[in-house]
Design a protein around this motif. Structure first.
Motif, short mmCIF file in Angstrom:
data_model
loop_
_atom_site.label_atom_id
_atom_site.label_comp_id
_atom_site.label_asym_id
_atom_site.label_seq_id
_atom_site.Cartn_x
_atom_site.Cartn_y
_atom_site.Cartn_z
N PRO A 10 31.56 4.53 -9.94
CA PRO A 10 30.24 5.12 -9.66
C PRO A 10 29.17 4.08 -9.31
O PRO A 10 28.21 4.41 -8.63
N SER A 11 29.34 2.84 -9.72
CA SER A 11 28.33 1.83 -9.38
C SER A 11 28.32 1.55 -7.88
O SER A 11 27.30 1.11 -7.34
N VAL A 12 29.42 1.81 -7.20
CA VAL A 12 29.48 1.63 -5.75
C VAL A 12 28.50 2.57 -5.05
O VAL A 12 27.84 2.20 -4.10
N LEU A 13 28.39 3.79 -5.56
CA LEU A 13 27.49 4.77 -4.97
C LEU A 13 26.04 4.28 -5.00
O LEU A 13 25.34 4.36 -4.00
N THR A 14 25.60 3.76 -6.15
CA THR A 14 24.21 3.30 -6.23
C THR A 14 23.96 2.11 -5.30
O THR A 14 22.89 1.99 -4.74
N LYS A 15 24.96 1.25 -5.12
CA LYS A 15 24.79 0.13 -4.20
C LYS A 15 24.58 0.61 -2.77
O LYS A 15 23.76 0.07 -2.04
N PHE A 16 25.30 1.65 -2.36
CA PHE A 16 25.19 2.13 -1.00
C PHE A 16 24.00 3.07 -0.79
O PHE A 16 23.50 3.20 0.31
N VAL A 17 23.53 3.70 -1.85
CA VAL A 17 22.35 4.56 -1.72
C VAL A 17 21.10 3.69 -1.58
O VAL A 17 20.27 3.91 -0.71
N TYR A 18 20.97 2.69 -2.45
CA TYR A 18 19.75 1.88 -2.46
C TYR A 18 19.84 0.63 -1.59
O TYR A 18 18.82 0.06 -1.23
N VAL A 85 -8.66 -4.17 -6.17
CA VAL A 85 -7.33 -4.70 -5.90
C VAL A 85 -6.35 -3.54 -5.88
O VAL A 85 -6.35 -2.70 -6.77
N ILE A 86 -5.52 -3.48 -4.85
CA ILE A 86 -4.49 -2.45 -4.76
C ILE A 86 -3.16 -3.11 -5.09
O ILE A 86 -2.77 -4.11 -4.49
N ILE A 87 -2.44 -2.54 -6.05
CA ILE A 87 -1.14 -3.06 -6.44
C ILE A 87 -0.08 -2.15 -5.85
O ILE A 87 -0.07 -0.94 -6.09
N TYR A 88 0.81 -2.73 -5.08
CA TYR A 88 1.91 -1.99 -4.46
C TYR A 88 3.21 -2.46 -5.10
O TYR A 88 3.54 -3.64 -5.04
N LEU A 89 3.93 -1.54 -5.72
CA LEU A 89 5.20 -1.87 -6.34
C LEU A 89 6.31 -1.48 -5.37
O LEU A 89 6.51 -0.31 -5.06
N HIS A 90 7.02 -2.47 -4.88
CA HIS A 90 7.93 -2.28 -3.77
C HIS A 90 9.26 -1.64 -4.12
O HIS A 90 9.96 -1.16 -3.26
N GLY A 91 9.67 -1.63 -5.35
CA GLY A 91 10.96 -1.03 -5.70
C GLY A 91 11.97 -2.06 -6.15
O GLY A 91 11.63 -3.15 -6.57
N ASN A 92 13.24 -1.70 -6.01
CA ASN A 92 14.29 -2.52 -6.59
C ASN A 92 15.05 -3.36 -5.58
O ASN A 92 16.14 -3.83 -5.86
N GLY A 93 14.52 -3.58 -4.41
CA GLY A 93 15.23 -4.31 -3.37
C GLY A 93 15.36 -5.80 -3.61
O GLY A 93 16.13 -6.47 -2.94
N GLY A 94 14.63 -6.34 -4.55
CA GLY A 94 14.72 -7.76 -4.84
C GLY A 94 13.95 -8.64 -3.88
O GLY A 94 14.03 -9.85 -3.94
N THR A 95 13.20 -8.05 -2.97
CA THR A 95 12.39 -8.83 -2.06
C THR A 95 10.99 -8.20 -2.02
O THR A 95 10.79 -7.08 -2.43
N ARG A 96 10.05 -9.00 -1.53
CA ARG A 96 8.71 -8.46 -1.40
C ARG A 96 8.48 -8.07 0.03
O ARG A 96 7.51 -7.70 0.48
#
Length: 96
Positions: A10-18, A85-96
């Protein structure tokens, strides 16, 4: 066979979804945001011992001419002024 593999791993699914293992755009140094976005620098904040958070500080286009050629100190002082100041949280992609 794909549903069977997803059921087994099931961890494969989350890798391909996100797709959080991809850094897009490719071959870009995210530690140097000025190459991607105008009037932006990379800063690092220590939130607690052992935890450092990387951020980008982008000034609005209305202050763009003023920000040209300024160093990190100027950007830090710009954060302390009375502008919101506006704070934007980009998510879990590991990059900004």
């Amino acid at each position: 066979s794909l549903p069977f593999l997803i059921r087994l791993f099931p961890s494969v699914l989350t890798k391909f979804v996100y797709l959080n293992f991809l850094a897009f755009p490719f071959f870009v140094d995210f530690r140097r945001p000025e190459l991607l976005v105008n009037n932006t620098i990379s800063l690092y904040l220590t939130t607690e011992p052992g935890v450092t958070v990387g951020i980008w500080h982008t000034v609005p286009s209305s202050r763009g001419a003023e920000a040209q050629g300024k160093d990190q100190r100027w950007y830090e002082e710009a954060l302390a002024d009375s502008h919101p100041v506006i704070i934007y949280l980009h998510g879990n992609g590991g990059t900004r």
